[in-house]
Write an enzyme that holds these catalytic residues in place. Structure first.
Site, PDB file in Angstrom:
ATOM      1  N   ASP A  91       0.883  -1.170   0.000  1.00  0.00           N
ATOM      2  CA  ASP A  91       0.000   0.000   0.000  1.00  0.00           C
ATOM      3  C   ASP A  91       0.919   1.218   0.000  1.00  0.00           C
ATOM      4  O   ASP A  91       1.579   1.498   0.999  1.00  0.00           O
ATOM      5  CB  ASP A  91      -0.891  -0.008   1.240  1.00  0.00           C
ATOM      6  CG  ASP A  91      -1.844   1.179   1.297  1.00  0.00           C
ATOM      7  OD1 ASP A  91      -1.674   2.148   0.516  1.00  0.00           O
ATOM      8  OD2 ASP A  91      -2.764   1.161   2.135  1.00  0.00           O
ATOM      9  N   TYR A 140      -6.359  15.774  -8.179  1.00  0.00           N
ATOM     10  CA  TYR A 140      -5.779  14.774  -9.075  1.00  0.00           C
ATOM     11  C   TYR A 140      -4.789  15.419 -10.034  1.00  0.00           C
ATOM     12  O   TYR A 140      -3.655  14.940 -10.199  1.00  0.00           O
ATOM     13  CB  TYR A 140      -6.889  14.071  -9.849  1.00  0.00           C
ATOM     14  CG  TYR A 140      -6.391  13.091 -10.890  1.00  0.00           C
ATOM     15  CD1 TYR A 140      -5.957  11.824 -10.520  1.00  0.00           C
ATOM     16  CD2 TYR A 140      -6.340  13.442 -12.237  1.00  0.00           C
ATOM     17  CE1 TYR A 140      -5.492  10.919 -11.466  1.00  0.00           C
ATOM     18  CE2 TYR A 140      -5.877  12.542 -13.187  1.00  0.00           C
ATOM     19  CZ  TYR A 140      -5.457  11.286 -12.801  1.00  0.00           C
ATOM     20  OH  TYR A 140      -4.986  10.404 -13.740  1.00  0.00           O
ATOM     21  N   LYS A 199      -0.635  14.884 -10.443  1.00  0.00           N
ATOM     22  CA  LYS A 199      -0.002  14.411 -11.671  1.00  0.00           C
ATOM     23  C   LYS A 199       0.964  15.453 -12.239  1.00  0.00           C
ATOM     24  O   LYS A 199       1.984  15.091 -12.839  1.00  0.00           O
ATOM     25  CB  LYS A 199      -1.069  14.024 -12.694  1.00  0.00           C
ATOM     26  CG  LYS A 199      -1.860  12.786 -12.306  1.00  0.00           C
ATOM     27  CD  LYS A 199      -0.951  11.554 -12.115  1.00  0.00           C
ATOM     28  CE  LYS A 199      -1.749  10.290 -11.887  1.00  0.00           C
ATOM     29  NZ  LYS A 199      -0.889   9.091 -11.751  1.00  0.00           N
TER      30      LYS A 199
END
Length: 220
Positions: free
Chosen positions: A60, A153, A157
């Site tokens: 994880d 998000y 990125k």
């Protein structure tokens, strides 16, 4: 990653989508693949699909202790075999109007998409150096173009782009390489998972937010 067939490759986020496809492809080409999954059942399914060259690798990336344990397993199972590649693919997509995205959600987004990637790469670089191995970080078109209601998000990125560019320059003198893969929309299970998260986020928005951001929420 053309040299992958001469050694082992570690891939995170291999239970579905791009990570699963990459793991199965590399195994079919002769690589030993440490396929990163969070559930043992996903690892078993990969072995059933890809054969004995697939090594289930419980990890994880948002859990520092899990990264340590996974890297200890990898070192033990590698023996004298070279590690020639690391594919940092694990990721999630969180979003919403930034006025209503909690700092906890921002932190969760970066823990998975960036900080886990950075830590795993840092720990495995000593194993990659002897083979002059490669690091491939899975970015996104979202790291090139911002999208309404996908600020966390996209930011994560964009950060992957910068981190990878800097790493590539750092590794050049060692004969190593790092690159970002920048896929557009690919039909994988990540959209189902992300959509579930986004639906949950939208359901938590107060009525005034739904009215205020109705235009951008139409596609959210």
């Amino acid at each position: 990653m053309s040299r992958a067939t001469r050694g082992a490759v570690a891939i995170t986020g291999a239970s579905t989508g791009i990570g699963k496809a990459a793991a199965l492809h590399l195994a079919s080409q002769g690589s030993r693949v440490f396929a990163g999954v969070r559930k043992s059942s996903d690892g078993e399914a990969l072995v059933a699909a890809g054969g004995e060259r697939i090594v289930p690798w419980l990890i994880d990336v948002a859990d520092a202790g899990s990264i340590v344990r996974a890297c200890e397993q990898l070192r033990g199972e590698l023996g004298d075999a070279p590690l020639v590649g690391l594919v940092n693919n694990a990721g999630i997509g969180l979003g919403g109007p930034q006025e209503y995205v909690s700092l906890d959600d921002w932190r969760r987004q970066f823990e998975v998409n960036l900080f886990g990637l950075v830590e795993l790469t840092r720990v495995l670089l000593p194993l990659l150096r002897p083979s002059k191995g490669r690091v491939a970080n899975v970015g996104s078109i979202g790291g090139l173009v911002g999208t309404p209601c996908m600020g966390p998000y996209c930011a994560s990125k964009y950060a992957v782009e910068g981190v990878t560019m800097a790493l590539r320059l750092e590794l050049q003198g060692l004969g190593m390489w790092a690159a970002t893969i920048q896929p557009g929309m690919v039909r994988t299970e990540i959209w189902q998972k992300s959509n579930a998260l986004l639906v949950d986020s939208r359901a938590k928005l107060p009525p005034e937010a739904l009215e205020r951001y109705a235009g951008v929420l139409a596609g959210f």
